[in-house]
Write a protein that holds these residues in place. Structure first.
Motif, mmCIF file in Angstrom:
data_model
loop_
_atom_site.group_PDB
_atom_site.id
_atom_site.type_symbol
_atom_site.label_atom_id
_atom_site.label_comp_id
_atom_site.label_asym_id
_atom_site.label_seq_id
_atom_site.Cartn_x
_atom_site.Cartn_y
_atom_site.Cartn_z
ATOM 1 N N GLU A 53 0.848 -1.182 0.000
ATOM 2 C CA GLU A 53 0.000 0.000 0.000
ATOM 3 C C GLU A 53 0.886 1.234 0.000
ATOM 4 O OE1 GLU A 53 -3.624 1.148 2.822
ATOM 5 O OE2 GLU A 53 -1.736 0.972 3.911
ATOM 6 N N ARG A 55 1.089 5.109 0.747
ATOM 7 C CA ARG A 55 0.337 6.026 1.601
ATOM 8 C C ARG A 55 0.754 7.466 1.299
ATOM 9 N NH1 ARG A 55 1.186 2.844 7.240
ATOM 10 N NH2 ARG A 55 3.319 3.468 6.848
ATOM 11 N N ARG A 63 -4.690 6.246 -0.594
ATOM 12 C CA ARG A 63 -4.023 4.954 -0.681
ATOM 13 C C ARG A 63 -4.134 4.363 -2.086
ATOM 14 N NH1 ARG A 63 -2.772 6.896 3.527
ATOM 15 N NH2 ARG A 63 -2.958 5.963 5.599
ATOM 16 N N LYS A 82 -8.762 7.304 2.393
ATOM 17 C CA LYS A 82 -9.009 6.688 3.692
ATOM 18 C C LYS A 82 -9.603 7.747 4.620
ATOM 19 C CE LYS A 82 -6.573 3.780 6.953
ATOM 20 N NZ LYS A 82 -5.264 3.298 7.331
ATOM 21 N N ALA A 87 -8.902 0.890 7.333
ATOM 22 C CA ALA A 87 -9.535 0.819 6.008
ATOM 23 C C ALA A 87 -10.931 0.217 6.142
ATOM 24 C CB ALA A 87 -8.692 -0.018 5.059
ATOM 25 N N SER A 88 -11.863 0.739 5.370
ATOM 26 C CA SER A 88 -13.241 0.250 5.464
ATOM 27 C C SER A 88 -13.349 -1.187 4.955
ATOM 28 C CB SER A 88 -14.178 1.153 4.661
ATOM 29 O OG SER A 88 -14.007 0.934 3.279
ATOM 30 N N ASP A 91 -13.454 -1.302 1.188
ATOM 31 C CA ASP A 91 -12.162 -1.177 0.513
ATOM 32 C C ASP A 91 -11.353 -2.470 0.621
ATOM 33 O OD1 ASP A 91 -12.317 1.484 -0.521
ATOM 34 O OD2 ASP A 91 -12.012 2.245 1.502
#
Length: 103
Positions: A53, A55, A63, A82, A87-88, A91
């Motif tokens: 990832e 950032r 992201r 984000k 993170a949801s 996602d």
């Protein structure tokens, strides 16, 4: 230099980022293509081998999740803003589904 391949809606998501974020993300992806590490990244081994990832923190948290260990290309799996510490679930599900497409 490895080409970048976008999976699913990842390219569309990046194109929707603010201009400064897109510019920074492009710079970081260029580093990855050349075999270098981005300035700020994290491994996402819970998703799969070689998943990382990038950032970016510019007026928010942005992201881009990609796979680096494929011989033919760098695969961008998902891109998102984000909005919380974690993170949801949506996602994470999108990242796992895109990774599964490559397998």
């Amino acid at each position: 230099m490895k080409p970048i391949a976008f999976v699913g809606h990842s390219l569309k998501a990046i194109r929707a980022f603010p201009a400064r974020v897109k510019r920074e993300m492009g710079y970081e992806l260029d580093k990855v293509q050349r075999g270098d590490d981005p300035k700020d990244w994290k491994a996402m081994s819970s998703v799969g081998s070689g998943v990382r990832e990038i950032r970016i923190r510019l007026g928010g948290a942005w992201r881009v999740v990609y796979v680096v260990n494929r011989a033919d290309a760098i695969y961008v799996l998902h891109a998102f803003q984000k909005k919380s510490q974690k993170a949801s679930a949506k996602d994470v599900a999108a990242i796992k589904a895109a990774y599964k497409e490559l397998s």
